[in-house]
Motif scaffolding. Sequence first.
Motif, short mmCIF file in Angstrom:
data_model
loop_
_atom_site.label_atom_id
_atom_site.label_comp_id
_atom_site.label_asym_id
_atom_site.label_seq_id
_atom_site.Cartn_x
_atom_site.Cartn_y
_atom_site.Cartn_z
N THR A 1 38.68 48.83 71.59
CA THR A 1 38.24 50.01 70.85
C THR A 1 39.11 50.25 69.63
N ALA A 2 40.02 49.34 69.35
CA ALA A 2 40.93 49.53 68.23
C ALA A 2 40.23 49.22 66.92
N GLY A 3 40.86 49.62 65.81
CA GLY A 3 40.32 49.31 64.51
C GLY A 3 40.00 50.57 63.73
N ALA A 4 40.31 50.56 62.44
CA ALA A 4 40.06 51.71 61.59
C ALA A 4 38.58 51.77 61.23
N VAL B 1 31.89 56.26 74.20
CA VAL B 1 33.02 55.60 73.54
C VAL B 1 32.56 54.23 73.04
N PRO B 2 32.16 54.12 71.76
CA PRO B 2 31.69 52.83 71.26
C PRO B 2 32.83 51.92 70.84
N ASP B 3 32.67 50.63 71.08
CA ASP B 3 33.62 49.65 70.57
C ASP B 3 33.34 49.39 69.09
N GLU B 4 34.30 48.73 68.44
CA GLU B 4 34.12 48.41 67.02
C GLU B 4 32.89 47.53 66.81
N ALA B 5 32.67 46.55 67.69
CA ALA B 5 31.51 45.68 67.54
C ALA B 5 30.21 46.46 67.71
N GLU B 6 30.20 47.45 68.61
CA GLU B 6 29.01 48.28 68.77
C GLU B 6 28.72 49.06 67.50
N LYS B 7 29.76 49.61 66.89
CA LYS B 7 29.56 50.37 65.65
C LYS B 7 29.01 49.46 64.55
N ASP B 8 29.54 48.24 64.47
CA ASP B 8 29.02 47.30 63.46
C ASP B 8 27.53 47.06 63.65
N ARG C 1 19.94 43.11 67.90
CA ARG C 1 20.26 43.06 69.33
C ARG C 1 21.73 43.36 69.59
N LEU C 2 21.94 44.11 70.64
CA LEU C 2 23.29 44.48 71.08
C LEU C 2 23.36 44.34 72.59
N HIS C 3 24.31 43.56 73.07
CA HIS C 3 24.52 43.43 74.51
C HIS C 3 25.80 44.17 74.89
N LEU C 4 25.69 45.08 75.84
CA LEU C 4 26.84 45.86 76.30
C LEU C 4 27.40 45.26 77.57
N GLU C 5 28.65 44.86 77.49
CA GLU C 5 29.36 44.37 78.68
C GLU C 5 29.93 45.55 79.45
N PRO C 6 30.12 45.42 80.75
CA PRO C 6 30.78 46.49 81.51
C PRO C 6 32.15 46.80 80.93
N PRO C 7 32.50 48.07 80.77
CA PRO C 7 33.77 48.43 80.13
C PRO C 7 34.98 48.03 80.96
N GLY C 8 36.08 47.67 80.27
CA GLY C 8 37.33 47.34 80.93
C GLY C 8 38.17 48.58 81.18
N GLN C 9 39.41 48.36 81.60
CA GLN C 9 40.26 49.48 82.02
C GLN C 9 40.56 50.45 80.88
N GLU C 10 40.88 49.92 79.71
CA GLU C 10 41.22 50.80 78.58
C GLU C 10 40.04 51.68 78.20
N LYS C 11 38.87 51.07 78.10
CA LYS C 11 37.69 51.84 77.72
C LYS C 11 37.29 52.81 78.82
N LEU C 12 37.40 52.43 80.07
CA LEU C 12 37.08 53.33 81.16
C LEU C 12 37.96 54.57 81.14
N THR C 13 39.25 54.36 80.83
CA THR C 13 40.16 55.50 80.74
C THR C 13 39.72 56.46 79.65
N GLN C 14 39.32 55.92 78.49
CA GLN C 14 38.84 56.78 77.40
C GLN C 14 37.55 57.49 77.79
N ILE C 15 36.65 56.80 78.48
CA ILE C 15 35.39 57.43 78.90
C ILE C 15 35.66 58.58 79.85
N VAL C 16 36.57 58.38 80.81
CA VAL C 16 36.89 59.44 81.76
C VAL C 16 37.44 60.65 81.03
N ARG C 17 38.34 60.43 80.09
CA ARG C 17 38.94 61.55 79.36
C ARG C 17 37.89 62.32 78.55
#
Length: 378
Positions: A8-11, A70-77, A293-309
């Motif tokens: 989820t990093a990136g400006a 919580v979108p990833d950078e690739a999702e936003k692209d 087309r966009l394929h969403l992979e199951p979120p990892g630990q970092e992204k899950l923590t952000q989603i919970v918050r």
Amino acid sequence: MNRASVSTAGADKDWWIYRGTGTVAEKLDRLAAHSPPWRAFKGEPDPRYAAPGITGAAWEETHRRGAGYVPDEAEKDIVNTALYLRRPLLVTGKPGVGKSTLAHSIAADLQLGPVLHWPVTSRSTLRDGLYQYDAIGRLHDANLRHLDAATAPQSPPPSVPVRQSTYHPPPAAAPAPRPRSGSIAPYLRLGPLGTALLPQARPRVLLVDEIDKSDIDLPGDLLTVFEEGSFEIAELARIAARNPRVRIGTHDDPEPQVQIERGRVQCLAFPVVVLTSNGERDFPPPFLRRCIRLHLEPPGQEKLTQIVRQRLALDENTDDTPYRDLIEDFLVRRVEGDLATDQLLNAVQLRLSGAWSGEGERAKFLDTVLQRLTGPSA
């Protein structure tokens, strides 16, 4: 197929509209200024019609669901690519990864009003999404009008004197007015796709949910509508010569709101179309060619923590110790069978509420709230 990164990093990038910089008005102005010539549409807005704005219960639900995404950078692209090209976004992935929530996130971020939702089933047809015509209701009302006319009390002949009475009974309640004979408007209502294609300066967000469950013909039937940004209401086209302008209801409100001219709807701003699929079937190449087309992979630990918050409105600096082990348990169990992110949110909510806090209840608690969707215990 494009796959979203787990990072989820990136400006923010200066070309982004969704999750980009600037005010909402600035981002929408940027979107309007970069329309592909082959995706320009010429619909004329009805000055008396206004789509729902950012108020009311429907908008609050859209904003609530979208704000926690919580979108990833690739999702936003990829989302922004679909916005610039005015193309439908086909989002695939396992159940529970956030495919439907992405549509609410786009609507909330750009303040495009409540999401128009079309849940697709094996019985869904193109017309279900475009409009509904209640022919049976119209016939029923016509029969009632004939019955009312046949049973209406007759006035006494003028030659018969009417004795005056000193008693004046209270007036009876007037019956509910039935639609006038010949008026088709009360029996027509635009569906979610038809409402999304109404000519407006700002696009609406349309969620076509689980299109992989549709009849085999539906994706092909959508191609012409997506290419032309328009459709015809056959029942209005047939009466266009004698009644060229008819005001009918929308998916947002059944009351007659928007004027349809000569039975045709033509968009102005192409809607933001999000189609979701669980991967239960393949789509024909002509359909895929017209989608981003966009394929969403199951979120990892970092992204899950952000989603919970975000979903539980927890401060960024809040200690995650009370639920860190639940995220770890979730990831371990997901290896052996699919789990949805909302199952983890349920577990964290129970933990923070003090539920299942007795000694020796941990294993039973996890088995109850983190039941696998597939695999040994499904």
